[in-house]
Design an enzyme around this catalytic site. Sequence first.
Site, PDB file in Angstrom:
ATOM      1  N   ASN A   1      12.751 -15.737 -87.268  1.00  0.00           N
ATOM      2  CA  ASN A   1      13.912 -15.262 -88.030  1.00  0.00           C
ATOM      3  C   ASN A   1      15.130 -16.107 -87.637  1.00  0.00           C
ATOM      4  O   ASN A   1      15.641 -15.974 -86.530  1.00  0.00           O
ATOM      5  CB  ASN A   1      14.129 -13.781 -87.711  1.00  0.00           C
TER       6      ASN A   1
ATOM      7  N   CYS B   1      22.152 -11.681 -91.065  1.00  0.00           N
ATOM      8  CA  CYS B   1      21.066 -12.389 -91.766  1.00  0.00           C
ATOM      9  C   CYS B   1      21.327 -12.569 -93.259  1.00  0.00           C
ATOM     10  O   CYS B   1      20.657 -13.374 -93.917  1.00  0.00           O
ATOM     11  CB  CYS B   1      19.745 -11.664 -91.569  1.00  0.00           C
TER      12      CYS B   1
ATOM     13  N   HIS C   1      14.385 -13.559 -97.253  1.00  0.00           N
ATOM     14  CA  HIS C   1      14.765 -13.691 -95.853  1.00  0.00           C
ATOM     15  C   HIS C   1      13.493 -13.594 -95.014  1.00  0.00           C
ATOM     16  O   HIS C   1      12.599 -12.802 -95.309  1.00  0.00           O
ATOM     17  CB  HIS C   1      15.741 -12.579 -95.476  1.00  0.00           C
TER      18      HIS C   1
END
Length: 326
Positions: free
Chosen positions: A283, A116, A253
């Site tokens: 996500n 990520c 994020h």
Amino acid sequence: MTQQVFARIAGTGSYLPSKVLTNDDLARFVDTSDEWISARTGIRQRHVAAEGETTCDLAYHAATRAMEAAGVTADELDLIVVGTTTPDLIFPSTACLLQARLGASGCGAFDVNAACSGFIYGLTVADKFIRGGNARTALVVGSETLTRMLDWSDRSTCVLFGDGAGAVVLKADHETGILSTHLHADGAKKELLWNPVGVSAGFKPGEPNAGVRVLMTGNEVFKHAVKALDSVVEETLEANGLDRHDIDWLIPHQANLRIIEATAKRLDMPMDRVIVTVDRHGNTSSGSVPLALDEAIRSGRVQRGQLLLLEAFGGGFTWGSALLRY
Ligand code: UT7
């Protein structure tokens, strides 16, 4: 005296596949509910790539939009970096596939796998290339088709992720752009969030999808993420001699609204100065920060001259931040 060179954002772009999967859709085939997912994560829906639509396809759309916004053509690119943990192929890299699609042959092109944090890692590399005089124009992309490696029967992971891509074009400029970047990793925690098969370690032929699936101890990851992001945010402010109130926008994020709120609280930032897309995108791993950035710029919220703090945390563990003047 030679003037200092900065890497400055010249344009941004993003792309989401058209298919949308809502929490209610998920509740039809896995033991979950819209109530649980919304309350624990803030996610209401996510986008899912169509059959045959790949990470490079998503990256291509995001990249062309960013290049158009920057007024940059393929032959001007000196470097292409793609943050991804879901490449189309084992090799060539998605960056090479993207380069060919763009018609940008000749310049350096490679992938960065930092889960990520892939976009923050990629942005950091491109910033160094530009500051060091090795590139004048760089394309940095975060693109993922995470849904391809989900176990759709595992409610602890399959409700969290979505597909998408974001991109920025960086140009060498004497005006301030990226001010600092900060990268960290802790490989000793790898088993808390990972996909434990691969070419060299081997796949599991007897298992669905040859054992390819995301495994996560969510509540442990949550605690580590909040702590690591608190610390990298402090480090970034300190490195630049800034007070937390100097930041105009937090572009985090997008894993969990509760993690985002914790970082905002640490910065004493009201949530209307924080870009949130997790409710609509889920996500999207390395796609999440550039997707949020592009949305914030195109909606007119983020304005030229403002100070932006970007941060991410992901598998590895990896985490990092970038402070920039847009
Ligand atoms: O981007 C990379 C970084 N990733 C992250 O930052 C993710 C970090 N972690 C999280 O966001 C959260 O830990 C989750 C959203 C994954 C989970 O939330 P949580 O509040 O930490 O829940 P939990 O894992 O402690 O589980 C609580 C309960 C459990 O049931 P019991 O044992 O209390 O009976 C789970 O089985 O919730 C249950 N549960 C679910 N229930 C309904 C877990 N997933 C689901 C689900 N629907 N989808």
